[in-house]
Design an enzyme around this catalytic site. Structure first.
Site, PDB file in Angstrom:
ATOM      1  N   LYS A 110     -17.456  14.530  18.174  1.00 27.43           N
ATOM      2  CA  LYS A 110     -16.571  15.350  17.346  1.00 27.43           C
ATOM      3  C   LYS A 110     -17.300  16.167  16.089  1.00 27.43           C
ATOM      4  O   LYS A 110     -16.766  17.022  15.603  1.00 27.43           O
ATOM      5  CB  LYS A 110     -15.560  14.455  16.747  1.00 27.43           C
ATOM      6  CG  LYS A 110     -14.807  13.538  17.788  1.00 27.43           C
ATOM      7  CD  LYS A 110     -13.607  13.937  17.889  1.00 27.43           C
ATOM      8  CE  LYS A 110     -12.560  13.187  19.301  1.00 27.43           C
ATOM      9  NZ  LYS A 110     -13.266  12.316  20.153  1.00 27.43           N
TER      10      LYS A 110
HETATM   11  C1  LIG Z   1     -13.097  12.037  21.234  1.00 28.03           C
HETATM   12  C2  LIG Z   1     -14.110  11.582  22.302  1.00 28.03           C
HETATM   13  C3  LIG Z   1     -14.123  11.428  23.545  1.00 28.03           C
HETATM   14  C4  LIG Z   1     -13.033  12.183  24.567  1.00 28.03           C
HETATM   15  O1  LIG Z   1     -12.780  13.586  23.852  1.00 28.03           O
HETATM   16  P1  LIG Z   1     -11.514  14.781  24.337  1.00 28.03           P
HETATM   17  O2  LIG Z   1     -11.889  16.040  23.881  1.00 28.03           O
HETATM   18  O3  LIG Z   1     -10.559  13.929  23.755  1.00 28.03           O
HETATM   19  O4  LIG Z   1     -11.332  14.921  25.869  1.00 28.03           O
HETATM   20  C5  LIG Z   1     -14.945  11.014  24.584  1.00 28.03           C
HETATM   21  N1  LIG Z   1     -15.812  10.331  23.818  1.00 28.03           N
HETATM   22  C6  LIG Z   1     -16.161  10.190  22.503  1.00 28.03           C
HETATM   23  C7  LIG Z   1     -17.199   9.324  22.037  1.00 28.03           C
HETATM   24  C8  LIG Z   1     -15.086  10.436  21.772  1.00 28.03           C
HETATM   25  O5  LIG Z   1     -15.212  10.368  20.475  1.00 28.03           O
END
Ligand SMILES: *Cc1c(COP(=O)(O)O)cnc(C)c1O
Length: 472
Positions: A110
């Site tokens: 993120k």
């Molecule tokens: C948010 C997240 C995901 C999922 O990503 P999306 O964009 O919601 O599909 C997968 N792995 C981790 C570690 C995350 O923080």
């Protein structure tokens, strides 16, 4: 590039305008009116760029209303605290390469989007002489990424709700030890859904929202989707560095994406649409596999909170996938009434059905999918440790597990590494019996004093808190 709504009820807007909005006024999501095309020669001309330089090139296609030199400055600042290559690639054998997206301050992917969003939000607010109070609910990764990206900003404050006693000690320390005056953590006595419901109630009160300058940086934010598309370009360029120059043009790779809200893989779908030679986008789900069900059958049936399991890859524990609507828009031929029909049947029947269109998911859009369970995660962490002497986190393990059944001869399979294993140390111990050592910086953080306001699950109390603390 101009942006329109998946439901058809919004005049075309600029990138900066969509950035500050959540949902479009008609309840839909903002999408590019047309995706800019990157030809093979342009793509090749980007080979020598650093990650921030490449990010500025790609983001300039999305943010046509922001002067190029400003984008250059913002991408340089966004990725300054990452390692030099920002997104490192490493092979784990059997045709699979990991794309390292968790080198940022909170050790999860993120950060890739949120660090840029922090820069561009401050920039847009400055231009418009406005302030913004970001209110959000988190079960861990999103909240910390937002706080680290927005800390210390002049025109932005963050009010982040988290469920009291329900995050890991690491996640708590990461958020609650921040000292910045513009970051406020609230521990709500309740679960994540209670936190989210409080946020929804306040954001749904448009007068309150306007009076208190409330905003959001959730996974439907288009700035996040745009910033995430950059690493699909980057990964293709780095993989093809090893290919003889005369064979690079159109050289296809596949990506596997550990998925929750369909944000990350949607960014890959945009990159493919813009011209990155992507053969397949493989969606990896955990036990909460509403999306795998949809891509295998054509039927999309969101689940209730009660039917959503707490798993060992918690950042993928979703009951519905907020960004799927952007894919549906393309599926129905970019026709807003088709999208509206699908969501109407969601409201009345609890599902929508594209069974007849399902073969197109792979044939036309290149999307396939699979599910990984707790036992699969453990076995995958173990086998990657034994075969490649590398430790991967449980979300990445979901990706590697699903990727293995889609590896094709002569097509590199790139699995997005979405978090560092240290963040989920208990599962690593369960899988391979290794206790991960925290780095000295992390140990300092774990011992630092924590600041958090405890609050009942009480809308009136939250309103009063916001009125007292919001920037105006
Ligand atoms: C948010 C997240 C995901 C999922 O990503 P999306 O964009 O919601 O599909 C997968 N792995 C981790 C570690 C995350 O923080």
């Amino acid at each position: 590039m101009q942006y329109i709504s998946t439901r058809g009820g919004m005049q075309p807007q600029s990138f900066s305008e969509t950035l500050l909005e959540g949902l479009a006024p008609d309840g839909g999501l903002a999408i590019p009116e047309t995706l800019s095309q990157v030809g093979a020669e342009t793509l090749e001309s980007w080979r020598g760029l650093t990650y921030p330089e490449l990010a500025a090139e790609v983001l300039a296609l999305f943010a046509t209303d922001i002067p190029r030199e400003d984008l250059d400055r913002m991408t340089a600042a966004a990725y300054a605290d990452f390692p030099d290559d920002v997104v490192p690639l490493r092979s784990i054998g059997d045709g699979i390469t990991l794309v390292g997206l968790s080198e940022g301050p909170t050790l999860a992917f993120k950060d890739m989007a949120m660090q840029f969003l922090g820069q561009v939000l401050e920039y847009v607010l400055e231009k418009q002489d406005r302030v913004l109070n970001i209110i959000g609910a988190t079960s861990g990764d999103t909240g910390s990424a937002a706080e680290y990206a927005l800390r210390g900003k002049d025109r932005i404050s963050v009010i982040m709700l988290s469920p009291q006693g329900r995050m890991s000690p690491f996640q708590r320390a990461q958020m609650y030890t921040l000292q910045d005056a513009n970051v406020r953590n609230i521990a709500v006595s309740g679960v994540f859904d209670d936190c989210q419901n409080l946020v929804k109630k306040l954001s749904g009160d448009l007068d309150f929202k306007r009076a208190q300058n409330l905003g959001a940086v959730n996974s439907i934010n288009l700035g996040r989707i745009a910033a995430q598309s950059v690493y699909y370009f980057w990964a293709w360029l780095r993989v093809t560095d090893a290919v003889e120059p005369q064979f690079r043009r159109g050289f296809e790779v596949s990506f596997t994406v550990p998925s929750g809200n369909f944000g990350n893989i949607l960014s890959g779908f945009f990159a493919k649409g813009m011209g990155v030679p992507i053969r397949r986008l493989v969606l990896a789900a955990n036990e909460n596999n509403v999306l795998d069900e949809f891509f295998r059958t054509g039927v999309y049936r969101p689940r209730s909170a009660a039917d959503t399991h707490a798993t060992s890859s918690p950042s993928m524990d979703i009951s519905k996938a907020s960004n799927l609507e952007r894919f549906i828009f393309d599926l129905v031929g970019r026709d807003a009434s088709g999208v509206a029909d699908a969501w109407k049947s969601l409201d009345t029947d609890g599902f929508f059905d594209f069974t007849a269109e399902q073969p197109r998911f792979e044939d036309e859009f290149g999307i396939v999918s699979g599910t990984s369970t707790h036992a699969d995660r453990l076995a995958t962490i173990r086998s990657v440790y034994e075969d490649a002497q590398q430790i991967i986190d449980p979300h990445t393990a979901d990706g590697v597990h699903v990727a293995r059944s889609f590896v094709e001869q002569d097509v590199p399979m790139l699995v997005l590494e979405t978090a560092k294993p240290e963040k989920f140390a208990e599962t690593i111990t369960e899988a391979i019996g290794v206790d991960l050592e925290f780095s000295p910086e992390v140990r300092l953080m774990m011992d630092a004093p924590q600041h958090v306001t405890e609050m009942a699950d009480d809308e009136a109390a939250l309103r009063a808190y916001i009125v007292e603390h919001a920037l105006r």
